[in-house]
Design a protein around this motif. Structure first.
Motif, PDB file in Angstrom:
ATOM      1  N   GLU A  56     -75.220 -16.241  65.544  1.00 17.68           N
ATOM      2  CA  GLU A  56     -76.289 -15.307  65.212  1.00 17.68           C
ATOM      3  C   GLU A  56     -77.577 -16.050  64.889  1.00 17.68           C
ATOM      4  N   LYS A 103     -79.844  -5.989  60.695  1.00 18.83           N
ATOM      5  CA  LYS A 103     -78.584  -5.615  61.320  1.00 18.83           C
ATOM      6  C   LYS A 103     -77.748  -4.841  60.312  1.00 18.83           C
ATOM      7  N   TRP A 193     -78.305  -6.803  66.150  1.00 23.71           N
ATOM      8  CA  TRP A 193     -79.587  -7.136  65.545  1.00 23.71           C
ATOM      9  C   TRP A 193     -80.698  -6.316  66.208  1.00 23.71           C
TER      10      TRP A 193
END
Length: 205
Positions: A56, A103, A193
């Motif tokens: 991420e 997110k 996201w």
């Protein structure tokens, strides 16, 4: 990861959570880094800086905990960031763009909805909680998510002649669309996201 620049606009201020201690969101270092003028007491209980996995983007993010079956002032977090406290000059801008990433967890329940950050103008923050601006005491342009995950803009604007805004008890609810032709609502998807980019251009008095 750091949000991307918005349409080549000059960068006034940028801050990630990578340099902040991975602890509760409180203390002088926290307030100085984010230019916090005030924050709710619940921020230190419901927010902390946590590491992100490599897939991420790595670095750190702010994790916000929402308690089940609680709402309004008893849940979430809130603070007011001031350009003046950040040392940005000039601190009065005719236009500004805010960009941030967020997110929701994979199993997030949007429940009754909630508020998200947005740009704010004025010295006294006199445009929130049912208190409407009069054209001289500021404005707010925050976002909200609804129970379906749909995204709305939730501004407090002056009630000007000929304008449909600022007439109700609370702020206006302006639904955002993904496609102007088909009118599909813009929605948050849990586990993904999202990047929010908000541009506000002030008019002349």
């Amino acid at each position: 990861a750091t949000p991307s620049p918005w349409r080549g606009q000059p960068l006034v201020w940028q801050q990630t959570f990578d340099t902040l201690p991975a602890t509760a969101a409180e203390g002088d270092e926290w307030r100085a880094a984010l230019g916090i003028k005030w924050q709710t007491d619940r921020t230190r209980d419901h927010a902390r800086v946590v590491p992100l996995p490599a897939d991420e983007g790595g670095g750190q993010a702010l994790e916000i905990r929402l308690e089940k079956e609680r709402f309004s002032d008893g849940n979430g977090i809130g603070w007011f960031t001031s350009l003046r406290r950040l040392g940005v000059t000039p601190d009065r801008l005719p236009a500004a763009t805010l960009v941030y990433r967020l997110k929701f967890e994979d199993d997030f329940d949007f429940a009754q909805g909630g508020k998200l950050p947005g740009l704010v103008g004025g010295e006294n923050f006199g445009a929130s909680g049912g208190s409407h601006p009069d054209g001289t005491n500021g404005w707010t342009a925050r976002y909200m998510f609804q129970s379906s995950g749909h995204i709305i803009l939730y501004p407090y604007l002056p009630a000007l002649p000929g304008s449909p805004y600022g007439k109700g008890k609370w702020g206006d609810a302006l639904k955002l669309r993904r496609d102007a032709e088909r009118g599909r609502p813009a929605s948050f998807v849990p586990g993904r996201w999202h990047e929010i980019a908000q541009h506000v251009q002030l008019n002349t008095p």
